[in-house]
Design a protein around this motif. Structure first.
Motif, PDB file in Angstrom:
ATOM      1  N   LYS A  34       0.836  -1.208   0.000  1.00  0.00           N
ATOM      2  CA  LYS A  34       0.000   0.000   0.000  1.00  0.00           C
ATOM      3  C   LYS A  34       0.866   1.252   0.000  1.00  0.00           C
ATOM      4  O   LYS A  34       0.622   2.189  -0.770  1.00  0.00           O
ATOM      5  N   VAL A  35       1.878   1.269   0.832  1.00  0.00           N
ATOM      6  CA  VAL A  35       2.787   2.425   0.880  1.00  0.00           C
ATOM      7  C   VAL A  35       3.519   2.567  -0.451  1.00  0.00           C
ATOM      8  O   VAL A  35       3.659   3.666  -0.993  1.00  0.00           O
ATOM      9  N   ALA A  39       0.184   7.277  -4.278  1.00  0.00           N
ATOM     10  CA  ALA A  39       0.728   8.462  -4.943  1.00  0.00           C
ATOM     11  C   ALA A  39       1.465   9.353  -3.957  1.00  0.00           C
ATOM     12  O   ALA A  39       1.057   9.535  -2.822  1.00  0.00           O
ATOM     13  N   GLY A  40       2.570   9.858  -4.423  1.00  0.00           N
ATOM     14  CA  GLY A  40       3.380  10.834  -3.705  1.00  0.00           C
ATOM     15  C   GLY A  40       4.006  11.695  -4.784  1.00  0.00           C
ATOM     16  O   GLY A  40       3.299  12.211  -5.651  1.00  0.00           O
ATOM     17  N   ALA A  41       5.314  11.796  -4.789  1.00  0.00           N
ATOM     18  CA  ALA A  41       5.995  12.499  -5.877  1.00  0.00           C
ATOM     19  C   ALA A  41       5.806  11.748  -7.196  1.00  0.00           C
ATOM     20  O   ALA A  41       5.754  12.358  -8.257  1.00  0.00           O
ATOM     21  N   PHE A  42       5.707  10.421  -7.098  1.00  0.00           N
ATOM     22  CA  PHE A  42       5.405   9.593  -8.270  1.00  0.00           C
ATOM     23  C   PHE A  42       3.941   9.178  -8.212  1.00  0.00           C
ATOM     24  O   PHE A  42       3.410   8.888  -7.135  1.00  0.00           O
ATOM     25  N   GLU A  48       4.241   1.716 -10.388  1.00  0.00           N
ATOM     26  CA  GLU A  48       4.116   0.376 -10.965  1.00  0.00           C
ATOM     27  C   GLU A  48       5.130   0.167 -12.092  1.00  0.00           C
ATOM     28  O   GLU A  48       5.662  -0.934 -12.258  1.00  0.00           O
ATOM     29  N   LEU A  49       5.405   1.204 -12.855  1.00  0.00           N
ATOM     30  CA  LEU A  49       6.415   1.090 -13.914  1.00  0.00           C
ATOM     31  C   LEU A  49       7.808   0.870 -13.317  1.00  0.00           C
ATOM     32  O   LEU A  49       8.615   0.114 -13.879  1.00  0.00           O
ATOM     33  N   ILE A  50       8.078   1.478 -12.183  1.00  0.00           N
ATOM     34  CA  ILE A  50       9.338   1.213 -11.486  1.00  0.00           C
ATOM     35  C   ILE A  50       9.381  -0.261 -11.081  1.00  0.00           C
ATOM     36  O   ILE A  50      10.405  -0.940 -11.253  1.00  0.00           O
ATOM     37  N   ALA A  51       8.270  -0.760 -10.568  1.00  0.00           N
ATOM     38  CA  ALA A  51       8.203  -2.177 -10.180  1.00  0.00           C
ATOM     39  C   ALA A  51       8.429  -3.082 -11.387  1.00  0.00           C
ATOM     40  O   ALA A  51       9.117  -4.106 -11.275  1.00  0.00           O
ATOM     41  N   VAL A  52       7.858  -2.721 -12.535  1.00  0.00           N
ATOM     42  CA  VAL A  52       8.082  -3.510 -13.752  1.00  0.00           C
ATOM     43  C   VAL A  52       9.563  -3.513 -14.101  1.00  0.00           C
ATOM     44  O   VAL A  52      10.141  -4.572 -14.409  1.00  0.00           O
ATOM     45  N   HIS A  74      -3.635   1.692 -13.668  1.00  0.00           N
ATOM     46  CA  HIS A  74      -3.372   3.059 -13.197  1.00  0.00           C
ATOM     47  C   HIS A  74      -3.149   4.031 -14.343  1.00  0.00           C
ATOM     48  O   HIS A  74      -2.800   5.194 -14.112  1.00  0.00           O
ATOM     49  N   GLY A  75      -3.336   3.571 -15.581  1.00  0.00           N
ATOM     50  CA  GLY A  75      -3.287   4.476 -16.721  1.00  0.00           C
ATOM     51  C   GLY A  75      -1.960   4.594 -17.438  1.00  0.00           C
ATOM     52  O   GLY A  75      -1.785   5.473 -18.278  1.00  0.00           O
ATOM     53  N   ALA A  76      -1.004   3.715 -17.149  1.00  0.00           N
ATOM     54  CA  ALA A  76       0.290   3.769 -17.834  1.00  0.00           C
ATOM     55  C   ALA A  76       0.105   3.445 -19.316  1.00  0.00           C
ATOM     56  O   ALA A  76      -0.732   2.628 -19.691  1.00  0.00           O
TER      57      ALA A  76
END
Length: 111
Positions: A34-35, A39-42, A48-52, A74-76
């Motif tokens: 969840k953390v 959404a924050g700065a990203f 999710e793209l970072i996770a990919v 999430h709309g990527a």
């Protein structure tokens, strides 16, 4: 031959089975997730793209399909995924090329 959607369902089923077998572990993991996806700065899509990208560089096919699906939700866009894959290849070399190609194929199959 299984489809990306089949692979996603299989991964979700396996995660569910593990979660039932170890509920305390997954309660903690759910809080981490969840953390990590809030959404924050990203944006959630960017996270999710970072996770990919990490999944590609680590060579985790189930992680790739799971996080590509979340990125789509999430709309990527495909262009954003390709940019994340470019970074993954820089960091992961040849194996990341192969898993990056899988990630792009999965995005196209899940859309």
């Amino acid at each position: 031959m299984s489809t990306a959607k089949d692979t996603l369902k299989d991964a979700q089923r396996r995660i569910g089975t593990f979660a039932k077998a170890s509920p305390d572990l997954f309660a903690g993991f759910a809080r981490i997730s969840k953390v990590a996806t809030t959404a924050g700065a990203f944006s959630p899509a960017q996270r999710e793209l970072i996770a990919v990208a990490i999944a590609v560089s680590k060579g985790c096919e189930d992680c790739i399909v799971y996080h590509v699906d979340a990125a789509i939700r999430h709309g990527a866009t495909e262009a954003e995924l390709v940019e994340a894959l470019e970074v993954a290849v820089e960091m992961g070399g040849g194996p990341a090329v192969m898993y990056g190609a899988k990630a792009l194929e999965i995005l196209r199959a899940l859309q």
